[in-house]
Design a protein around this motif. Sequence first.
Motif, short mmCIF file in Angstrom:
data_model
loop_
_atom_site.label_atom_id
_atom_site.label_comp_id
_atom_site.label_asym_id
_atom_site.label_seq_id
_atom_site.Cartn_x
_atom_site.Cartn_y
_atom_site.Cartn_z
N ALA A 15 0.83 -1.21 0.00
CA ALA A 15 0.00 0.00 0.00
C ALA A 15 0.86 1.26 0.00
O ALA A 15 0.53 2.25 -0.67
CB ALA A 15 -0.93 -0.01 1.22
N ALA A 16 1.97 1.22 0.73
CA ALA A 16 2.84 2.40 0.82
C ALA A 16 3.57 2.69 -0.48
O ALA A 16 3.99 3.82 -0.72
CB ALA A 16 3.85 2.22 1.95
N LEU A 17 3.69 1.66 -1.33
CA LEU A 17 4.48 1.82 -2.56
C LEU A 17 3.62 1.74 -3.82
O LEU A 17 4.11 1.38 -4.89
CB LEU A 17 5.60 0.77 -2.60
N GLY A 18 2.32 2.06 -3.70
CA GLY A 18 1.50 2.23 -4.90
C GLY A 18 0.55 1.11 -5.22
O GLY A 18 -0.25 1.23 -6.15
N GLY A 19 0.64 -0.02 -4.53
CA GLY A 19 -0.37 -1.06 -4.67
C GLY A 19 -0.10 -2.14 -5.70
O GLY A 19 -0.91 -3.04 -5.87
N SER A 20 1.03 -2.11 -6.38
CA SER A 20 1.31 -3.15 -7.38
C SER A 20 2.81 -3.41 -7.45
O SER A 20 3.62 -2.59 -6.99
CB SER A 20 0.81 -2.72 -8.77
N LEU A 21 3.15 -4.56 -8.02
CA LEU A 21 4.56 -4.89 -8.20
C LEU A 21 5.24 -3.86 -9.11
O LEU A 21 6.40 -3.49 -8.90
CB LEU A 21 4.67 -6.29 -8.81
N GLU A 22 4.49 -3.39 -10.09
CA GLU A 22 5.03 -2.40 -11.03
C GLU A 22 5.34 -1.08 -10.33
O GLU A 22 6.39 -0.46 -10.55
CB GLU A 22 4.06 -2.17 -12.18
N SER A 23 4.42 -0.63 -9.46
CA SER A 23 4.65 0.63 -8.75
C SER A 23 5.81 0.51 -7.77
O SER A 23 6.55 1.47 -7.54
CB SER A 23 3.38 1.08 -8.03
N ILE A 24 5.97 -0.68 -7.18
CA ILE A 24 7.11 -0.91 -6.29
C ILE A 24 8.42 -0.81 -7.08
O ILE A 24 9.39 -0.20 -6.63
CB ILE A 24 6.98 -2.27 -5.60
N ALA A 25 8.44 -1.41 -8.27
CA ALA A 25 9.64 -1.35 -9.12
C ALA A 25 9.96 0.10 -9.49
O ALA A 25 11.13 0.52 -9.48
CB ALA A 25 9.44 -2.19 -10.37
N VAL A 26 8.93 0.87 -9.81
CA VAL A 26 9.14 2.29 -10.16
C VAL A 26 9.73 3.04 -8.97
O VAL A 26 10.66 3.84 -9.11
CB VAL A 26 7.82 2.93 -10.63
N ALA A 27 9.17 2.77 -7.77
CA ALA A 27 9.67 3.46 -6.57
C ALA A 27 11.13 3.13 -6.31
O ALA A 27 11.95 4.01 -6.04
CB ALA A 27 8.81 3.09 -5.37
N LYS A 28 11.48 1.86 -6.41
CA LYS A 28 12.86 1.45 -6.11
C LYS A 28 13.83 1.91 -7.21
O LYS A 28 15.00 2.19 -6.92
CB LYS A 28 12.92 -0.06 -5.91
N SER A 29 13.34 2.04 -8.43
CA SER A 29 14.21 2.53 -9.50
C SER A 29 14.58 4.00 -9.31
O SER A 29 15.46 4.51 -10.00
CB SER A 29 13.52 2.35 -10.86
N GLY A 30 13.93 4.65 -8.36
CA GLY A 30 14.23 6.06 -8.09
C GLY A 30 15.63 6.30 -7.57
O GLY A 30 16.10 7.44 -7.53
N ILE A 31 16.34 5.24 -7.14
CA ILE A 31 17.72 5.44 -6.67
C ILE A 31 18.72 5.42 -7.82
O ILE A 31 19.90 5.68 -7.60
CB ILE A 31 18.12 4.40 -5.60
N ILE A 32 18.28 5.06 -9.03
CA ILE A 32 19.19 5.06 -10.19
C ILE A 32 19.49 6.51 -10.56
O ILE A 32 18.57 7.31 -10.77
CB ILE A 32 18.56 4.30 -11.37
N LYS A 33 20.74 6.86 -10.65
CA LYS A 33 21.14 8.23 -10.91
C LYS A 33 21.88 8.34 -12.25
O LYS A 33 22.48 7.37 -12.73
CB LYS A 33 22.04 8.74 -9.78
N TYR A 34 21.85 9.54 -12.79
CA TYR A 34 22.37 9.77 -14.14
C TYR A 34 23.84 9.35 -14.26
O TYR A 34 24.71 9.81 -13.52
CB TYR A 34 22.24 11.25 -14.52
N GLY A 35 24.08 8.45 -15.21
CA GLY A 35 25.43 8.08 -15.57
C GLY A 35 26.13 7.14 -14.59
O GLY A 35 27.28 6.76 -14.82
N ARG A 36 25.44 6.75 -13.52
CA ARG A 36 26.07 5.89 -12.53
C ARG A 36 25.60 4.45 -12.72
O ARG A 36 24.43 4.19 -12.97
CB ARG A 36 25.74 6.33 -11.10
N PRO A 37 26.48 3.47 -12.61
CA PRO A 37 26.10 2.08 -12.86
C PRO A 37 25.09 1.58 -11.83
O PRO A 37 25.08 2.00 -10.68
CB PRO A 37 27.43 1.32 -12.74
N VAL A 38 24.24 0.65 -12.28
CA VAL A 38 23.28 0.02 -11.39
C VAL A 38 23.45 -1.49 -11.48
O VAL A 38 23.54 -2.05 -12.58
CB VAL A 38 21.83 0.44 -11.71
N VAL A 39 23.53 -2.14 -10.34
CA VAL A 39 23.61 -3.59 -10.26
C VAL A 39 22.23 -4.11 -9.86
O VAL A 39 21.67 -3.69 -8.85
CB VAL A 39 24.67 -4.05 -9.24
N LEU A 40 21.68 -5.00 -10.67
CA LEU A 40 20.38 -5.61 -10.41
C LEU A 40 20.59 -7.02 -9.87
O LEU A 40 21.25 -7.84 -10.50
CB LEU A 40 19.54 -5.65 -11.69
N GLY A 41 20.03 -7.29 -8.70
CA GLY A 41 20.17 -8.61 -8.12
C GLY A 41 19.29 -9.62 -8.82
O GLY A 41 19.77 -10.50 -9.53
#
Length: 527
Positions: free
Chosen positions: A226-252
């Motif tokens: 509920a806190a993150l938008g109500g769906s798996l997709e909205s949770i993914a969008v919220a967590k993707s907010g830590i990806i910053k311009y030009g910096r590498p991202v490691v996906l588990g």
Amino acid sequence: MRFLPLLNQTSKRNHPKKPIIHSLTMARFLFSKYTEEPEPKEFIDYLDSLKNYEKLGVPKDAGTDSDDGLDLGRMRRLMDRLGNPQSKFKAVHVAGTKGKGSTAAYLSNILRAEGYSVGCYTSPHMMSIRERISLGQSGNPVSTKTLNKLFHMIKPKLDEAIQLENGSLTHFEVLTATAFTLMAEEKVDIAVIEAGLGGARDATNILCSSELAASVITTIGEEHLAALGGSLESIAVAKSGIIKYGRPVVLGGPFLSHVDRILRDKASVMCSPVVSASDAGIRTSIKGLIILDGRPCQLSDIMIQVERDFPLFIELSDVKLRMLGRHQLHNASSAACVALCLRDQGCRISDRSIRAGLENTFLLGRSQFLSSKETEVLGLPGATILLDGVRMAFPDARVALVVAMASDKDHLAFAREFLSGLQLEAVFLTEADIAGGKSRTTSASLLMDCWIQASEELGINTLHDGMEKNRELLEENKIILATEKSPEVAMRAANETLRRRAGNRSSVIVVTGSLHIVSLLLASLHR
């Protein structure tokens, strides 16, 4: 060197390597550190006067990047008042539904093994709030003296900020600001920062691309739904907010295809190179369990060979991981991927340090077996007890679970996972305070409903409350489901059930569902 000056070899040479405490010794050391040193009571009382969503539960949509989301602006204003300490060190930002604390611990120890001064900020804590913050090369929780000194120094500015924000600053925001200020004062070479909730609107997400070495997203699951938008997709969008311009991202991962696409699309928009720890070029295996210094560890191989975006390579054989389970091996390989990303940016990290960091990582309550003395303190002599707040891997034993969970977890999915993956004898459902309060505690009766539903969906026979309990011993093909009023009572019931039903077969009591029930049990050992 392409790596930014705040993490360079000059800085590293100023901090000669110190030995990392061996993980078995670390377990005993942590117990003594948490129980012998007095708590920073004034600081804790100050935090307790603020709104604590960890205790109360997070409001609907609070973690989404929307008008209903938490106000990251007030966190920025607070940090500006404190001199923006987060701009004075490089950081790796870790988010995810599960695995982020373990991944952060692995990575921090890798960096310490190489000789860097490391700041690490994680949540929740098990025994003491001090364990959320570690500074320097030892990995020890911040001392009460250091925390008190810093608190008294910044308290006037905190008071001003709270007044100007009309009392809306939260427990987690002030704690995060304190942690970042401690790291700046300590002049750490690099910090490993675990997000609290989601990512986009989390208080830790004040880190800018200029301060970020890499982002990590471990897993995406339906927690804090509920806190993150109500769906798996909205949770993914919220967590993707830590990806910053030009910096590498490691996906588990591994992620569902549409979730993976959300994360990769965000990375593409941000021009961020992606490394997936679930890539076909990354192979891991568990070769078996061995006993080392009286405690089990798993012998594992990690092979990383990635060509996409930028090349990464390491081959480690017979890595002795203290935290058990395939999920912990995956967390370890994710941390190794991050270390290789840092190495690609110019940070000196040897293969030897990666191995040492992984092997020396231990966290209280994660795949932790209690000693014989500890089981005796609980009044369960001879029992084998495994503490793990998330998942476990114990392939052949007969298992009795003791489960308590927070209200914002996916109770049904949790029940399905354990019912389909273990040789269960019994499940004892109970209740534990969450962050010292009952607002987020799930009732044992509600958990029972979920386990009954999951067992019916999977076609698994169970005996549960309301059935004839005197049939338990006769119908060993059925899993016992029962509610108990407290974790202590549930532990005794689990022990008695295994004594009767497991016979001479190996058996284990697993305490799981939440790190808070594990914390409660650990605290009971030192009353």
